[in-house]
Design an enzyme around this catalytic site. Structure first.
Site, mmCIF file in Angstrom:
data_model
loop_
_atom_site.group_PDB
_atom_site.id
_atom_site.type_symbol
_atom_site.label_atom_id
_atom_site.label_comp_id
_atom_site.label_asym_id
_atom_site.label_seq_id
_atom_site.Cartn_x
_atom_site.Cartn_y
_atom_site.Cartn_z
ATOM 1 N N GLY A 1 0.846 -1.199 0.000
ATOM 2 C CA GLY A 1 0.000 0.000 0.000
ATOM 3 C C GLY A 1 0.877 1.242 0.000
ATOM 4 O O GLY A 1 0.367 2.363 -0.031
ATOM 5 N N ARG B 1 -4.486 1.429 -16.275
ATOM 6 C CA ARG B 1 -4.668 2.163 -15.007
ATOM 7 C C ARG B 1 -5.502 3.443 -15.134
ATOM 8 O O ARG B 1 -6.374 3.668 -14.301
ATOM 9 C CB ARG B 1 -3.312 2.458 -14.336
ATOM 10 N N CYS C 1 -11.831 0.358 -30.125
ATOM 11 C CA CYS C 1 -13.196 0.728 -30.498
ATOM 12 C C CYS C 1 -14.051 0.907 -29.255
ATOM 13 O O CYS C 1 -15.118 0.284 -29.114
ATOM 14 C CB CYS C 1 -13.765 -0.310 -31.435
ATOM 15 N N TYR D 1 1.933 -2.425 -12.543
ATOM 16 C CA TYR D 1 0.557 -2.656 -13.021
ATOM 17 C C TYR D 1 0.355 -2.080 -14.426
ATOM 18 O O TYR D 1 -0.669 -1.454 -14.709
ATOM 19 C CB TYR D 1 -0.465 -2.094 -12.023
HETATM 20 C C1 LIG Z 1 -1.525 -9.312 -1.219
HETATM 21 C C2 LIG Z 1 -0.859 -8.137 -1.836
HETATM 22 N N1 LIG Z 1 0.366 -7.784 -1.396
HETATM 23 C C3 LIG Z 1 1.026 -6.731 -1.939
HETATM 24 C C4 LIG Z 1 0.468 -5.965 -2.938
HETATM 25 C C5 LIG Z 1 1.264 -4.821 -3.502
HETATM 26 O O1 LIG Z 1 0.708 -3.605 -3.267
HETATM 27 P P1 LIG Z 1 1.429 -2.248 -3.704
HETATM 28 O O2 LIG Z 1 1.613 -2.310 -5.174
HETATM 29 O O3 LIG Z 1 0.533 -1.188 -3.233
HETATM 30 O O4 LIG Z 1 2.735 -2.191 -3.028
HETATM 31 C C6 LIG Z 1 -0.812 -6.276 -3.402
HETATM 32 C C7 LIG Z 1 -1.453 -5.423 -4.405
HETATM 33 O O5 LIG Z 1 -2.535 -4.917 -4.256
HETATM 34 C C8 LIG Z 1 -1.489 -7.399 -2.839
HETATM 35 O O6 LIG Z 1 -2.699 -7.751 -3.283
#
Ligand SMILES: Cc1ncc(COP(=O)(O)O)c(C=O)c1O
Length: 377
Positions: free
Chosen positions: A217, A292, A322, A350
């Site tokens: 996070g 994203r 499209c 991502y």
């Molecule tokens: C279980 C788990 N760990 C770690 C992460 C990595 O999160 P972040 O990219 O925010 O560091 C995620 C992504 O949502 C996740 O689902």
């Protein structure tokens, strides 16, 4: 990443292309390691963010383990050289076949539902496991990436803790780890700290505990003026809370923090088109390659690297699918001409991993910068 190098890469390899700078990945890893230098920390890189072999190899060489959310990521991490003891498998609603395979491969499995415990006890008695818990905390940059609130599919709801304790006792489960992941792109370290407080509070109820896994996070800046999460304050908070739990290790599972800023997505402008009230720059890619902005309403900085000194104008940058696939609306960008290369920043996490061949377009390329070496892989 320097725009003349990015322009050379676009010319040499073509677009659309993701470009990853391994030195930046390394810098981010060392920064995180530094912040926690005096704590018993294991960093497990979230493979889901960017699974490129060169990125994985660099992080492995730096000492990272891997955090995987599918059995395919587990196998990819093993093939990329991570040892089984370095790999966490934290799936959402896995099949029993997938769980079975993960246990047989010998990686650490994090169980996120009471409903799997009976299966684990019968098939893998005595095997140490981790539990993903749901503390009912809302965090995460938007609702699609908020993963620890009451209605979320993730984790064992802590409101069922009585039942959980009964099952641990009944099956003799060997719980070595507790896991919580509040969400991705969490605005403040204080929201993450609530997850830390939760796990450190409940930890004493698990006598065989060896680690607490706080997920990730960890936020990085995307918009101009955005601040990076105060990781030092977060580490200080963890330090305080862990002082009551000597001998317990800490795990973090960063994805974005390590790779987002190490990546750029290059695209070429096919057409500049005037419609009533807007000027559109139509590019040779779309949400099938970079989801994203469309899926998470994520902001990514876009610059015209072919004409950085051009007179800025407001553009809608749109894809060639499209459907509506808008990267940016009314964005001030240096004068765009057909054929120009646009660089979308912070694309290292991502990005490619979420790409598809929708409309049967080929996948984008992935280019690695490693010091003076540039190569496609
Ligand atoms: C279980 C788990 N760990 C770690 C992460 C990595 O999160 P972040 O990219 O925010 O560091 C995620 C992504 O949502 C996740 O689902």
């Amino acid at each position: 990443m320097d725009i003349s190098l990015l322009s050379d890469i676009a010319r040499t390899y073509g677009t659309p292309a993701y470009v990853y700078d391994l030195q930046k990945v390394e810098e981010r890893y060392r920064l995180l390691e530094n912040r926690f230098h005096d704590l018993p920390l294991d960093i497990h890189y979230a493979v889901k963010a960017n699974a490129h072999p060169a990125v994985l190899q660099r992080l492995r060489e730096l000492g990272a383990g891997a955090d995987c959310v599918s059995i395919h990521e587990v196998k990819h991490a093993l093939q990329s050289g991570f040892e089984k003891h370095q790999i966490l498998y934290t799936p959402a609603c896995p099949s029993l076949d997938d769980l079975d395979e993960a246990f047989r491969l010998g990686v650490r499995v994090h169980i996120g539902a009471l409903e799997y415990l009976d299966y684990v006890a019968r098939n893998f008695p005595g095997r140490p496991i981790g539990l993903r818990l749901n503390p009912d905390i809302t965090g995460g940059g938007n609702e699609k990436i908020a993963t620890a609130h009451r209605r979320s599919k993730f984790g064992i709801p802590w409101t069922f803790s009585g039942r959980l304790m009964e099952l641990i006792e009944k099956y003799g489960l060997h719980v070595e780890g507790l896991h919580v992941h509040i969400g991705s792109d969490v605005k403040s370290w204080k929201d993450l700290a609530r997850g830390v407080d939760f796990l450190t509070d409940v930890a004493p109820a698990f006598p065989q505990l060896r680690y607490l896994d706080f997920g990730s996070g960890l936020k990085v800046p995307y918009r101009p003026g955005d601040k990076e999460m105060d990781v030092k304050a977060y580490a200080d908070h963890i330090r305080k809370r862990m002082s009551a739990l000597p001998g317990i290790r800490i795990k973090l599972e960063p994805g974005k923090f390590l790779t987002a800023q190490a990546g750029v997505f290059l695209m070429q402008v096919n057409v500049v088109k005037q419609i009533p009230g807007a000027l559109i720059a139509g590019v040779n890619t779309g949400f099938h390659h970079m989801l994203r902005p469309m899926y998470y309403d994520a902001y990514h900085h876009i610059e015209n690297i072919s004409n950085p000194g051009g007179e800025p104008e407001l553009y809608d940058v749109v894809g060639h699918l499209c459907e509506e696939d808008t990267f940016a609306r009314n964005r001030r960008i240096a004068g765009i001409r057909p054929g120009d290369i646009l660089a979308l920043r912070n694309a290292g996490a991502y990005g490619f991993v979420m790409a598809s061949r929708y409309n049967l377009h080929p996948l984008p390329k992935e280019i690695i910068i490693d010091g003076k070496k540039v190569y496609e892989q």
